[in-house]
Design an enzyme around this catalytic site. Sequence first.
Site, PDB file in Angstrom:
ATOM      1  N   LYS A 238      92.241  -3.867  16.759  1.00 36.67           N
ATOM      2  CA  LYS A 238      91.221  -4.635  17.479  1.00 36.67           C
ATOM      3  C   LYS A 238      91.881  -5.433  18.602  1.00 36.67           C
ATOM      4  O   LYS A 238      93.023  -5.880  18.484  1.00 36.67           O
ATOM      5  CB  LYS A 238      90.525  -5.614  16.535  1.00 36.67           C
ATOM      6  N   ASP A 249      85.925 -10.889   7.172  1.00 34.95           N
ATOM      7  CA  ASP A 249      85.469  -9.516   6.932  1.00 34.95           C
ATOM      8  C   ASP A 249      85.339  -9.237   5.436  1.00 34.95           C
ATOM      9  O   ASP A 249      85.035  -8.123   5.038  1.00 34.95           O
ATOM     10  CB  ASP A 249      86.434  -8.510   7.574  1.00 34.95           C
ATOM     11  N   ARG A 312      83.459   1.174   5.223  1.00 29.80           N
ATOM     12  CA  ARG A 312      82.692   2.219   4.532  1.00 29.80           C
ATOM     13  C   ARG A 312      83.585   3.055   3.614  1.00 29.80           C
ATOM     14  O   ARG A 312      83.120   3.581   2.610  1.00 29.80           O
ATOM     15  CB  ARG A 312      81.984   3.098   5.564  1.00 29.80           C
TER      16      ARG A 312
END
Length: 460
Positions: A238, A249, A312
């Site tokens: 990032k 997060d 995910r």
Amino acid sequence: MEIHVCPLEPSPLLSHSFVKKASFGEMKLFYTETTIYLLVCIRSGNKNMEDIRHLGGELRKKVDKEFLSQTVTINFNGLFKGLEHVMEGSNVANYVTAFMEGWYLAGYRFQYYKRNRLEMDYVLEFNYSSYSPYVALAKTKSDAVCLARDLCNEPPSKLTPEAYASKIVEIFRDTDVDVAILDTADLTKHGLEAVKTVGKGSVHPPKMVVLTLKNTVGKHVALVGKGVTFDAGGVNVKTGTGLWEMKMDMGGSAAVVGAMKLLSDLNSSVYVTAVIPLVENVVGKNAYLPADVISYANGMHVEVGNTDAEGRLILADGILYAQDVGAETIIDIATLTGSIGQALGLKTAGVFTNNEKDLWTYKEIGEETGDHVWPMPLIEDYKAYLHSDYADLNNRSASKYGGSITAAIFLQQFIKRHMKWVHIDMANTVLPWKVYGYHVEGATGFGVRLLTKLIEKELE
């Protein structure tokens, strides 16, 4: 010093014209020779529980501003009676609970690393026989939310996967929640390869925490919370401002921890398993790479198209584990995609489910609890965006549009056909969209009250 909190109307202390023009939540301090009054406008109208919570929060901030560092007793009898009268007596429990929830939440500060800490404890007075259960419930609920806030606000070096797991053990030490910590060997044993893979770039080894609260033999519900203690993006690193927010997060996992604590403290008659994969997603000599393929316990293979779509990957492991232990309904929650913020802004999370008829019920529960959610679609055709030439799925969508939907579609591939599943993408709500009412600087504690109510709904 004693402050009497009373309804603004009717009041002989202020002019009739001022009282008539005052809007909901407007406050006025009034001093007599012997007493201090804090008058609050609570006239009826289209006000819901969240309005009452924010009223409690604003009143707390008003008292903090005016009387901080003084010894103060707050007498709420007048206000509680006013709420009972103005907001319909049959709902006095809900209104008093909501008001005090806002009061307690607005008093929260994360001050563990400040040398000079603000002390803001007050003595509260009210009719204990009438209102004590509601005030106690509000304190229990707000404590659970503030627990989630604390977890999110911790520096990432203080909340590594192993430190987080140890903290969870301490949180539930004297409760009826059983805690199991899965280390690297356990992850291998259970086929939880995604958690191992995402976490292997860090010097802090990944963990999975499993919490079990079994106060009934009824329906088994599982919560799965994303616990990325810091997300630097892995090899797809990032960049840009606001990277400090990536310590949050793990907001989904914090919501799950808070909800389990609340359910335990309320002695809820539930059977809930919470699955919390914990990883630090950073670049290291052993970091996983784009084009790697992860093998899942159900035989699915996923190509890594982007190491910054790690949430995910580990949630899929958590979902599979929850099904293996016999859960009949799975609710997952995660700070998953920036796309959900593009769709819904910063106040509302997205909710997806394979039982569409329940979506608007979930929206209503969000409005009731203050953890707002908005129904989102599962568009099956978008699975085409997750195509891989080398595996069953890619974790990166081929389209730059609908990112929160494709992330949900990815997770759905790990849900058995008969299983009920709810997915909450809360990426935009871990911080307050505006610091007002009971919201303060730092994490919101989003999801604690929402998950608790969703479980209660499932078990009705």
